[in-house]
Design a protein around this motif. Sequence first.
Motif, PDB file in Angstrom:
ATOM      1  N   GLN A  54      -2.440  -0.802  10.517  1.00 38.46           N
ATOM      2  CA  GLN A  54      -2.667  -2.129  11.102  1.00 38.46           C
ATOM      3  C   GLN A  54      -2.796  -3.189  10.017  1.00 38.46           C
ATOM      4  O   GLN A  54      -2.283  -4.305  10.160  1.00 38.46           O
ATOM      5  N   THR A  55      -3.477  -2.840   8.911  1.00 41.96           N
ATOM      6  CA  THR A  55      -3.623  -3.800   7.814  1.00 41.96           C
ATOM      7  C   THR A  55      -2.279  -4.132   7.185  1.00 41.96           C
ATOM      8  O   THR A  55      -2.024  -5.261   6.763  1.00 41.96           O
ATOM      9  N   ALA A  56      -1.399  -3.142   7.117  1.00 45.15           N
ATOM     10  CA  ALA A  56      -0.079  -3.344   6.517  1.00 45.15           C
ATOM     11  C   ALA A  56       0.898  -4.038   7.461  1.00 45.15           C
ATOM     12  O   ALA A  56       2.055  -4.292   7.085  1.00 45.15           O
ATOM     13  N   GLY A  57       0.474  -4.355   8.666  1.00 44.09           N
ATOM     14  CA  GLY A  57       1.328  -5.069   9.593  1.00 44.09           C
ATOM     15  C   GLY A  57       2.114  -4.189  10.538  1.00 44.09           C
ATOM     16  O   GLY A  57       2.994  -4.680  11.252  1.00 44.09           O
ATOM     17  N   PHE A  58       1.810  -2.905  10.582  1.00 45.38           N
ATOM     18  CA  PHE A  58       2.472  -2.003  11.521  1.00 45.38           C
ATOM     19  C   PHE A  58       1.590  -1.788  12.748  1.00 45.38           C
ATOM     20  O   PHE A  58       0.452  -2.270  12.800  1.00 45.38           O
ATOM     21  N   LEU A 112      -8.365   1.553   3.572  1.00 44.85           N
ATOM     22  CA  LEU A 112      -8.189   0.798   4.808  1.00 44.85           C
ATOM     23  C   LEU A 112      -7.291  -0.415   4.609  1.00 44.85           C
ATOM     24  O   LEU A 112      -6.737  -0.947   5.565  1.00 44.85           O
ATOM     25  N   THR A 113      -7.117  -0.829   3.337  1.00 47.54           N
ATOM     26  CA  THR A 113      -6.247  -1.964   3.022  1.00 47.54           C
ATOM     27  C   THR A 113      -4.787  -1.551   2.866  1.00 47.54           C
ATOM     28  O   THR A 113      -3.925  -2.409   2.665  1.00 47.54           O
ATOM     29  N   GLY A 114      -4.516  -0.248   2.908  1.00 51.39           N
ATOM     30  CA  GLY A 114      -3.169   0.231   2.669  1.00 51.39           C
ATOM     31  C   GLY A 114      -2.902   0.612   1.231  1.00 51.39           C
ATOM     32  O   GLY A 114      -1.792   1.055   0.894  1.00 51.39           O
ATOM     33  N   ALA A 157       3.269   4.836  -6.742  1.00 47.70           N
ATOM     34  CA  ALA A 157       3.231   3.663  -5.860  1.00 47.70           C
ATOM     35  C   ALA A 157       1.799   3.162  -5.756  1.00 47.70           C
ATOM     36  O   ALA A 157       0.844   3.929  -5.908  1.00 47.70           O
ATOM     37  N   ASP A 158       1.663   1.876  -5.467  1.00 43.93           N
ATOM     38  CA  ASP A 158       0.336   1.270  -5.329  1.00 43.93           C
ATOM     39  C   ASP A 158      -0.097   1.162  -3.876  1.00 43.93           C
ATOM     40  O   ASP A 158      -1.291   1.224  -3.581  1.00 43.93           O
ATOM     41  N   THR A 159       0.856   0.993  -2.966  1.00 40.04           N
ATOM     42  CA  THR A 159       0.504   0.729  -1.570  1.00 40.04           C
ATOM     43  C   THR A 159       1.444   1.484  -0.633  1.00 40.04           C
ATOM     44  O   THR A 159       2.530   1.938  -1.028  1.00 40.04           O
ATOM     45  N   LEU A 160       1.031   1.553   0.619  1.00 40.39           N
ATOM     46  CA  LEU A 160       1.872   2.119   1.666  1.00 40.39           C
ATOM     47  C   LEU A 160       3.136   1.286   1.847  1.00 40.39           C
ATOM     48  O   LEU A 160       4.232   1.835   2.043  1.00 40.39           O
ATOM     49  N   LEU A 161       3.025  -0.032   1.756  1.00 37.46           N
ATOM     50  CA  LEU A 161       4.195  -0.900   1.911  1.00 37.46           C
ATOM     51  C   LEU A 161       5.223  -0.659   0.819  1.00 37.46           C
ATOM     52  O   LEU A 161       6.430  -0.705   1.062  1.00 37.46           O
ATOM     53  N   ALA A 162       4.762  -0.371  -0.419  1.00 38.70           N
ATOM     54  CA  ALA A 162       5.698  -0.104  -1.511  1.00 38.70           C
ATOM     55  C   ALA A 162       6.485   1.171  -1.246  1.00 38.70           C
ATOM     56  O   ALA A 162       7.688   1.242  -1.538  1.00 38.70           O
ATOM     57  N   CYS A 164       7.162   2.379   1.751  1.00 37.21           N
ATOM     58  CA  CYS A 164       8.094   2.067   2.838  1.00 37.21           C
ATOM     59  C   CYS A 164       9.307   1.297   2.322  1.00 37.21           C
ATOM     60  O   CYS A 164      10.450   1.559   2.737  1.00 37.21           O
ATOM     61  N   ALA A 165       9.077   0.348   1.423  1.00 35.47           N
ATOM     62  CA  ALA A 165      10.177  -0.426   0.859  1.00 35.47           C
ATOM     63  C   ALA A 165      11.129   0.470   0.077  1.00 35.47           C
ATOM     64  O   ALA A 165      12.354   0.252   0.083  1.00 35.47           O
ATOM     65  N   HIS A 166      10.594   1.490  -0.583  1.00 31.60           N
ATOM     66  CA  HIS A 166      11.453   2.412  -1.321  1.00 31.60           C
ATOM     67  C   HIS A 166      12.294   3.269  -0.377  1.00 31.60           C
ATOM     68  O   HIS A 166      13.494   3.451  -0.595  1.00 31.60           O
ATOM     69  N   LEU A 167      11.675   3.750   0.687  1.00 32.38           N
ATOM     70  CA  LEU A 167      12.379   4.662   1.588  1.00 32.38           C
ATOM     71  C   LEU A 167      13.492   3.973   2.369  1.00 32.38           C
ATOM     72  O   LEU A 167      14.527   4.582   2.667  1.00 32.38           O
ATOM     73  N   ASN A 168      13.287   2.694   2.704  1.00 30.37           N
ATOM     74  CA  ASN A 168      14.362   2.021   3.449  1.00 30.37           C
ATOM     75  C   ASN A 168      15.320   1.262   2.528  1.00 30.37           C
ATOM     76  O   ASN A 168      16.206   0.529   3.004  1.00 30.37           O
TER      77      ASN A 168
END
Length: 496
Positions: A54-58, A112-114, A157-162, A164-168
Amino acid sequence: MALAVLYSRALAGLHAPLVTVEVHLANGLPSFTLVGLPEAEVKESRDRVRAALQTAGFELPARRITVNLAPADLPKESGRFDLPIALGILLASGQLQADGVEHYEFAGELALTGQLRPIRGALAMALATQTAGRQFILPRDNADEAALVREAQILPADTLLAVCAHLNGRERLPGWQGQAQGVARHYPDLRDIKGQAQAKRALEVAAAGQHSLLLFGPPGTGKSMLAQRLPGLLPPMSEQEALEAAMVQSLGSGGWQARHWGQRPYRDPHHSASSVALVGGGSSPRPGEVSLAHHGILFLDELPEFDRKVLEVLREPLEAGRITISRAAQQADFPARFQLVAAMNPCPCGYHGHPSGRCRCTPDQVQRYRGRLSGPLLDRIDLTLEVPSVPPEQLAAMPDGESSEAVQQRVAQAHARQQQRQGMPNARLGSRELEQFCVLDPTAQNMLTQASQRLNLSARAYHRILRVARTVADLAGRDALQVTDVAEAIQYRRGL
């Protein structure tokens, strides 16, 4: 796609078995179920993953979420599965489009911040991932540790978003090269100790052959200072030894740090430590002090103050160099090739035999105090030496002794002779090697036989004298054992 499959790793001793993370979304009342023998910290990942997404915008899908960690009979612990669980939910719900996830393995605890937080055992996991031929995505704080495996493909990686950006394919994670090999190693210098020439000699012999050592004497004579300087006398660690030590440290609660690469471990547990703290254990077995000291020093100060049952657990790892921890759910095997150094006072008050005559302990009290140490344990210690007190007037007049660097050069030469001759330190010579490399002339054999009878030595103690004599000869650069070598080795068995 209502099903996603990713790969991660569990920990079982020094091994990192593969764990398949299967995430399935189904219709029904919203729920989040974890199966596959997860422990409490793994079950808590449901809340961490929910908040991180949720914090990461998903969005967390309002569906019936089932996460299976296979194989089902392998216990799963720690928060390392947070990252693959979160990615599996995103893939199964269609919020993340990615191809080729089967070429990666994932591990990382989610804040909790991702953000990605470090995990235990990254080195063992990286080694297993490299063997499997996959790329390893993990928290950046673990990158130096995992990169010690030279052929491993590490993507920090530093974050969950990073991730995700790599995988897509939007923004690739850069590969990581370890920088730990150039770390300088610093040890206390032997020059700091004034006097105690005999104790320094025993320390040099112990370092050259990697023998166990017991120092006893009044308080303040430098027993602890001597023990702290032993790591600086040992030969430099090979790359394989450094990797093994780092792998065990990685599994410990303190983790591994880059500045410790190639540095001899030095462990000094308090005398209130339990047997589990020494040899390891727990529902998910972790290494104890004997394993965390692998290829280094285990220093036990105030040896008689340890519980006798605690000390007895040292007997097997001292001989075998390994420890096997068996629990109802699983079994773990850890290396424990450590060098034992112990220190103790000669009596309860500590001043038995002191020139000041301060001791008021009765002979019975002294005997009971020393009787806390069992014969089988003392029999496994190669060198036992008294460290006497030095009068203040002599202490002030004494010049500085040799530096650790000078002694370490002689130790390294003796160690090289042992490796060239038998491929192992003298402390690990077996019966056949003793017969081959520790041949005595008639005069030395007669001296050793008489000493064995007078001191009532066991067969184990007899063999340990031969090993120490072999080390004394190696320090002198001699191939053949002489009477002086055997005589010096015998002196180290007469302490207590």
